[in-house]
Design a protein around this motif. Structure first.
Motif: not given
Length: 206
Positions: A120-144
């Motif tokens: 989802t981070v990649g898809l959000a970046l491609r669609r220039r939805r950087r806020g969404t990309a950041f939110a899912f990046s936070c989720l990924s860090v938490a998941a790790f």
């Protein structure tokens, strides 16, 4: 460098280090510099470069933002490659990492959710939805972080000599029940203050 060394330390914690009966390290620096540990260090750098880059893209405009976004895409693909490589190395070098997933199948939702968040981070970046990309990046860090806990539990530091008898675990490394009760009270009183202070700082400098 700090992030890389942090990743190396996490990798060694998962792989196991040479501990004696007193839980003291008996190996050498060479024992800590292994492919799996180095791979974990690269993964940590790539993850936080991506996370920080996405945040920076939210705070910049114009030409600077375009330059940041190009670096974010580089960090993303480096992260993908290192993520796949370290995942495969984990299955080979630390087979016990999946033991808790097999014991509690519902925990498999966490690695599945992590993969979904990364995509989802990649898809959000491609669609220039950087806020969404950041939110899912936070989720990924938490998941790790969650996956690290799942892979290690009940170990805190696994012993490469005798994992079942010498490792530091949440049980033999814990303080006394009375100390834990006191620290629970302190944490319960202190955390609201930390959260309030952090919120005020963010609101002031946002």
């Amino acid at each position: 460098l700090v992030t890389f060394l942090f990743g190396v330390a996490v990798g060694n914690t998962m792989r196991g280090i040479a501990l004696d009966e007193l839980h003291e390290f008996t190996g050498s620096i060479v024992d800590l510099i292994q492919p799996f540990s180095l791979g974990a260090g690269v993964l940590a750098v790539a993850l936080f470069a991506l996370h920080g880059g996405i945040y920076l893209s939210l705070k910049t405009e114009g030409d600077l933002q375009r330059r940041v976004v190009s670096r974010v895409w580089l960090a993303y693909w480096v992260f993908i490659v290192s993520f796949v490589a370290v995942s495969l190395l984990t299955l080979r070098e630390v087979p016990s990492a999946t033991a808790n997933l097999e014991r509690v199948p519902a925990l498999a939702l966490i690695p599945a959710g992590n993969v979904a968040a990364i995509v989802t981070v990649g898809l959000a970046l491609r669609r220039r939805r950087r806020g969404t990309a950041f939110a899912f990046s936070c989720l990924s860090v938490a998941a790790f972080v969650a996956l690290l806990g799942i892979a290690l539990f009940p170990h805190l530091v696994a012993s490469s000599v005798a994992p079942e008898s010498i490792s530091l675990t949440v049980y033999n490394a814990a303080s006394s029940p009375r100390t834990l009760e006191i620290m629970l009270v302190i944490a319960g009183l202190g955390m609201p203050c930390v959260i309030a202070y952090t919120s005020i700082v963010y609101w002031t400098f946002r």
